[in-house]
Scaffold this motif. Structure first.
Motif, short mmCIF file in Angstrom:
data_model
loop_
_atom_site.label_atom_id
_atom_site.label_comp_id
_atom_site.label_asym_id
_atom_site.label_seq_id
_atom_site.Cartn_x
_atom_site.Cartn_y
_atom_site.Cartn_z
N ASP A 1 36.77 38.33 41.46
CA ASP A 1 37.00 37.23 40.52
C ASP A 1 35.91 36.18 40.58
OD1 ASP A 1 37.74 36.54 43.05
OD2 ASP A 1 39.63 35.59 42.50
N LEU B 1 31.89 44.14 40.80
CA LEU B 1 33.19 44.80 40.78
C LEU B 1 33.04 46.31 40.95
CD1 LEU B 1 36.27 44.73 40.19
CD2 LEU B 1 35.70 44.98 37.78
N GLU C 1 33.74 30.37 41.04
CA GLU C 1 34.73 31.15 40.30
C GLU C 1 34.81 30.70 38.84
OE1 GLU C 1 38.32 30.70 42.43
OE2 GLU C 1 37.73 32.01 44.07
N CYS D 1 40.97 42.57 35.71
CA CYS D 1 40.40 43.39 36.78
C CYS D 1 41.39 44.47 37.20
CB CYS D 1 40.05 42.49 37.97
SG CYS D 1 39.41 43.37 39.39
N ARG E 1 40.73 42.23 44.15
CA ARG E 1 39.56 41.36 44.29
C ARG E 1 38.84 41.57 45.62
NH1 ARG E 1 41.13 36.27 46.88
NH2 ARG E 1 39.66 35.15 45.56
#
Length: 290
Positions: free
Chosen positions: A153, A159, A194, A203, A207
């Motif tokens: 995040d 990611l 963030e 997502c 995380r």
């Protein structure tokens, strides 16, 4: 058993039984045996599932950030990760504020979206939960906030990609901290990162997925000798990555644990290293996949 003999036997069994019992016997008798060939039963066995590996093909493989506040290990670390195919960015003798700013800057780099991984090596004095940098007072930057900066995040461009942290922390004892207040940086800095880097869509991974967190602690007295030596932990790590880069990183880390254990058995308590590994890797990670 012949059919006539079987029929007679069933009639004898039915005599003296209730209607319900006779019905059960008749049902059992009418059931036919099921024929199953070996070939048919084998068709339902699980098929071979190919082993999943992280993609490690980008050029460079990613950014390798080296922050060395001690100055003994930068050279070999830079050479090692350059040889693995990383774009190395190294910084010496940073304060806590400089450490925070450099981590923040790297976490926001757009280049991550084109690379397959990220590495951070941090060498510093500290306590059990923080690193101090070169500040004259023992002001600490919490280790958990370093990791948080690169979670999905906060850094969505990483990611699903492996994020590897190797930290050598020379721990200052509590008695040495009594005369100094420990100032820990919290929420606002990380929240700022963030707010600037929200993922564009929900997502699908946790995380905290795809992290390897290797933390080595040693007594700060190792640095107070006339000739300070490089970290045994980082020297072994570099050697393993140089010589055995075709092996999975978790296997290499097991060997690193073994090496440090053997070292500890030959030195005094103040010269020992303590290595802790935490990871959330979902696939096998090999640096050299050719």
């Amino acid at each position: 058993m012949c059919t006539l003999h079987r029929t007679c036997l069933l009639r004898r069994l039915q005599n003296g039984r209730s209607k319900e019992q006779r019905l059960i016997v008749e049902q059992l008798d009418t059931q036919k045996p099921v024929k199953t060939s070996v070939q048919e039963s084998g068709a339902f066995l699980p098929q071979h599932i190919p082993e999943q590996r992280y993609k490690m093909q980008s050029k460079p493989l990613g950014i390798c950030l080296i922050i060395d506040c001690i100055g003994n290990d930068t050279g070999i670390l830079r050479d090692t990760f350059t040889s693995l195919g990383y774009e190395v960015q190294s910084f010496l003798y940073l304060s806590v504020d400089d450490i925070r700013q450099n981590l923040k800057k790297v976490a926001c780099m757009p280049q991550h979206q084109d690379y397959d991984s990220f590495v951070c090596v941090l060498v510093s004095r500290g306590d059990s939960q923080s690193v101090f940098g070169v500040d004259p007072t023992h002001s600490g930057f919490p280790l958990d906030q370093i990791r948080r900066m690169f979670m999905a995040d906060s850094c969505p461009s990483l990611l699903g990609k492996p994020k590897l942290f190797f930290i050598q922390n020379y721990v200052v004892s509590e008695s040495q901290l009594e005369d100094s207040s420990v100032l820990e940086v919290d929420g606002p800095v990380v929240n700022h990162v963030e707010s600037r880097a929200r993922p564009p869509e929900p997502c699908t991974l946790h995380r905290e997925a795809d992290f390897l967190w290797s933390l080595c602690r040693a007594n700060v007295s190792l640095l107070e000798r006339p000739t300070s030596s490089p970290s045994v932990y980082l020297q072994c790590l570099s050697q393993k990555l140089w010589q055995e880069r075709r092996r999975p990183i978790l296997e290499l880390h097991i060997d690193l644990h073994r090496y440090v254990y053997d070292w500890n058995s030959t030195v005094s308590a103040k010269e020992r290293y303590s290595v802790c590994l935490q990871h959330t890797l979902r696939k096998k990670l090999i640096f050299f996949c050719k």
